[in-house]
Design a protein around this motif. Structure first.
Motif, PDB file in Angstrom:
ATOM      1  N   LYS A 145       0.823  -1.215   0.000  1.00  0.00           N
ATOM      2  CA  LYS A 145       0.000   0.000   0.000  1.00  0.00           C
ATOM      3  C   LYS A 145       0.853   1.258   0.000  1.00  0.00           C
TER       4      LYS A 145
ATOM      5  N   ASP B 217      10.181  -2.671   2.940  1.00  0.00           N
ATOM      6  CA  ASP B 217       9.787  -2.114   1.636  1.00  0.00           C
ATOM      7  C   ASP B 217      10.640  -0.898   1.322  1.00  0.00           C
TER       8      ASP B 217
ATOM      9  N   ILE C 135       8.364   5.883   7.364  1.00  0.00           N
ATOM     10  CA  ILE C 135       7.572   6.454   8.483  1.00  0.00           C
ATOM     11  C   ILE C 135       8.509   7.319   9.323  1.00  0.00           C
TER      12      ILE C 135
ATOM     13  N   TYR D 146      -4.898   4.756  14.269  1.00  0.00           N
ATOM     14  CA  TYR D 146      -3.879   5.775  13.988  1.00  0.00           C
ATOM     15  C   TYR D 146      -3.418   5.636  12.536  1.00  0.00           C
TER      16      TYR D 146
ATOM     17  N   ASP E  46      -1.537   9.492   7.294  1.00  0.00           N
ATOM     18  CA  ASP E  46      -2.278  10.332   6.355  1.00  0.00           C
ATOM     19  C   ASP E  46      -3.685   9.741   6.248  1.00  0.00           C
TER      20      ASP E  46
ATOM     21  N   GLY F 204      -7.744   1.518   4.356  1.00  0.00           N
ATOM     22  CA  GLY F 204      -7.199   1.303   5.717  1.00  0.00           C
ATOM     23  C   GLY F 204      -7.953   2.114   6.752  1.00  0.00           C
TER      24      GLY F 204
ATOM     25  N   LEU G  60      -2.060  -2.559  12.039  1.00  0.00           N
ATOM     26  CA  LEU G  60      -0.907  -2.761  12.928  1.00  0.00           C
ATOM     27  C   LEU G  60      -1.340  -3.029  14.374  1.00  0.00           C
TER      28      LEU G  60
ATOM     29  N   SER H  71      10.497   1.141   4.920  1.00  0.00           N
ATOM     30  CA  SER H  71      10.214   0.696   6.304  1.00  0.00           C
ATOM     31  C   SER H  71      10.559  -0.775   6.458  1.00  0.00           C
TER      32      SER H  71
HETATM   33  P1  ADP Z   1      -3.917   1.158   7.805  1.00  0.00           P
HETATM   34  O1  ADP Z   1      -5.036   0.218   7.688  1.00  0.00           O
HETATM   35  O2  ADP Z   1      -4.297   2.580   7.724  1.00  0.00           O
HETATM   36  O3  ADP Z   1      -2.769   0.786   6.918  1.00  0.00           O
HETATM   37  P2  ADP Z   1      -2.236   0.247   9.925  1.00  0.00           P
HETATM   38  O4  ADP Z   1      -2.544   0.092  11.369  1.00  0.00           O
HETATM   39  O5  ADP Z   1      -1.869  -0.987   9.182  1.00  0.00           O
HETATM   40  O6  ADP Z   1      -3.450   0.998   9.298  1.00  0.00           O
HETATM   41  O7  ADP Z   1      -1.071   1.285   9.813  1.00  0.00           O
HETATM   42  C1  ADP Z   1      -1.124   2.487  10.516  1.00  0.00           C
HETATM   43  C2  ADP Z   1      -0.430   3.589   9.765  1.00  0.00           C
HETATM   44  O8  ADP Z   1       0.969   3.332   9.735  1.00  0.00           O
HETATM   45  C3  ADP Z   1      -0.838   3.679   8.322  1.00  0.00           C
HETATM   46  O9  ADP Z   1      -1.952   4.518   8.179  1.00  0.00           O
HETATM   47  C4  ADP Z   1       0.378   4.243   7.649  1.00  0.00           C
HETATM   48  O10 ADP Z   1       0.348   5.637   7.745  1.00  0.00           O
HETATM   49  C5  ADP Z   1       1.530   3.737   8.505  1.00  0.00           C
HETATM   50  N1  ADP Z   1       2.202   2.565   7.880  1.00  0.00           N
HETATM   51  C6  ADP Z   1       2.004   1.271   8.155  1.00  0.00           C
HETATM   52  N2  ADP Z   1       2.799   0.486   7.420  1.00  0.00           N
HETATM   53  C7  ADP Z   1       3.543   1.301   6.662  1.00  0.00           C
HETATM   54  C8  ADP Z   1       4.574   1.111   5.661  1.00  0.00           C
HETATM   55  N3  ADP Z   1       4.992  -0.111   5.341  1.00  0.00           N
HETATM   56  N4  ADP Z   1       5.097   2.199   5.094  1.00  0.00           N
HETATM   57  C9  ADP Z   1       4.677   3.445   5.430  1.00  0.00           C
HETATM   58  N5  ADP Z   1       3.727   3.702   6.348  1.00  0.00           N
HETATM   59  C10 ADP Z   1       3.170   2.643   6.954  1.00  0.00           C
END
Ligand code: ADP
Length: 411
Positions: free
Chosen positions: A317, A342, A347, A360, A363, A372, A377, A401
């Motif tokens: 994503k 990736d 982040i 949380y 964006d 999302g 997470l 990340s």
């Molecule tokens: P979402 O369903 O919005 O992806 P997550 O709990 O999986 O929610 O992730 C929380 C937030 O962490 C995401 O909205 C994103 O901003 C950030 N995030 C998670 N994984 C990554 C990644 N691999 N690269 C960049 N940002 C990430």
């Protein structure tokens, strides 16, 4: 609500302490009264044995300043024949006391010449070895009453001071005990508010699209497909959201999240990677899988697959086309280390602690477009916790990340 609870808890603490203290104080008081009574009886017996002998064991008795006693020897008709030299009462009152003691059926007890406390005497009545009549020993209970009164006063003062101190200490302790409950209550409130908010958005989209379809009843289904597809997408999103919420609610209620078993890790992860290959290809992202064969894990196979899916899904994503997402499995001796990295947007450090919180998103608008809700997470964190493992992130804005999951071997 918490103020009332704090006060209630404080009062309960204070009541418990007061009851326990009263219990102990009453015990000490009772023991002391009993011991003084036993001593009084002993002294009266000793005096009765030595009455009239003049010699007697008076030395020991006179030493006891707590006991004020005297005796009377009477004839068979109750007439006073002899008394101890230390008579604290007038002849008249003595006769009354002796008369009452002789009238009383009991061998020992209390007699009084008036209602005043100082006119009450304890007595012991015996029959002399030779001759007839009685020996009656009288003992003034006043010193005992004095000691008992002192003790009660001391208990009252220290008890009252203790209650005040206990109140403040309990109020403080209740405050501390409520801190985690307050936090969890606030978290729960926020969770419900966020969940309602998240559910409202797809519901509103569904409603709007339904209104459009309803607004043109003469149109064919095929011509309305765009709106129907929107409804389909949003209802799927809602179903996933509800599933995620249920999972987290179960995690919160301490229900068993995992059913553990031994299984080989590689084939399980093969299945996950295969499922993501089409998506990676569609997005123009290279999906790498660095296997570590022969790792057997004691874990919940379905949950481990769900965990890796969340991390791969995020990787795909948040990585633009042309980038790479890599799943790597390492064997650190026992258990397993699963690393998903990736080459995406990365982040920033300030978000590292928060991305595992529920709802949380760095964006919000972007994440919602990608489907999302910010729960991925949080769910990953719950799964890792249920396996007694750890999950951490290494990332910086614009530098990709890396999520590292460490799972322990069987204990
Ligand atoms: P979402 O369903 O919005 O992806 P997550 O709990 O999986 O929610 O992730 C929380 C937030 O962490 C995401 O909205 C994103 O901003 C950030 N995030 C998670 N994984 C990554 C990644 N691999 N690269 C960049 N940002 C990430």
């Amino acid at each position: 609500m918490f103020r009332n609870l704090k006060l209630k808890l404080t009062l309960i603490y204070v009541m418990v302490v007061v009851i326990i203290t009263l219990f102990f104080m009453a015990g000490i008081h009772m023991m002391m009264i009993r011991s003084m009574k036993a001593q009084s009886d002993e002294i009266m017996r000793l005096v009765a044995r030595n009455a009239g002998l003049n010699a007697g064991n008076r030395g020991a008795l006179q030493d006891s300043r707590w006991f004020d006693y005297f005796y009377v020897i009477t004839g068979p008709s109750g007439n006073i024949i002899e008394t101890s030299p230390n008579l604290p009462v007038s002849r008249n009152r003595l006769e009354t006391l002796v008369g009452k003691a002789l009238e009383s059926g009991a061998d020992k007890g209390r007699v009084k010449t008036s209602r005043r406390a100082e006119d009450i005497y304890m007595f012991l009545k015996t029959v002399p070895e030779q001759g007839s009549g009685h020996i009656v020993v009288f003992l003034d209970p006043e010193p005992q009453n004095f000691v008992s009164g002192r003790l009660v006063r001391a208990f009252t003062v220290t008890g009252l001071a203790g209650i005040v101190l206990t109140f403040f200490a309990s109020y403080f302790m209740a405050g501390r005990a409520l801190v985690p409950i307050k936090k969890s209550w606030e978290r729960q409130k926020k969770f419900v508010a966020d969940a309602s908010h998240e559910l409202r958005t797809p519901l509103a989209v569904i409603q709007t699209n339904l209104d459009i379809v309803r607004g043109s009843p003469e149109e064919t289904v095929a011509s309305q497909m765009q709106w129907l597809e929107n409804i389909d997408t949003e209802s799927r999103l809602m179903a996933k959201l509800v599933d995620d919420l249920l999972f987290l609610a179960r995690a919160d209620s301490q229900q068993e999240l995992v059913s553990m078993d031994h299984f080989p890790l590689a084939p399980a992860l093969d299945e996950v990677v295969k499922a993501f290959e089409p998506l990676a290809e569609r997005r123009g992202i290279k999906l790498n899988y660095k296997k570590a064969p022969d790792i057997s894990l004691y874990a919940d196979r379905t949950r481990i697959k769900q965990l890796v899916s969340i991390l791969l899904d995020n990787g795909l994503k948040y990585t633009p086309g042309g980038g790479e997402v890599t799943l790597e499995v390492k064997n650190p001796g026992h258990g397993a280390e699963i690393i998903v990295s990736d080459t995406g947007e990365g982040i920033a450090g300030e978000h590292h602690g928060k991305i595992f919180e529920r709802f949380y998103r760095i964006d919000k608008a972007r994440s919602r477009e990608d489907g999302g809700a910010g729960l991925g997470l949080a769910i990953a964190g719950s799964i890792v916790k249920a396996h007694h493992g750890t999950i951490r992130v290494r990332s910086a804005a614009g530098e990709g990340s890396t999520f590292i999951v460490s799972l322990p071997g069987k204990n």
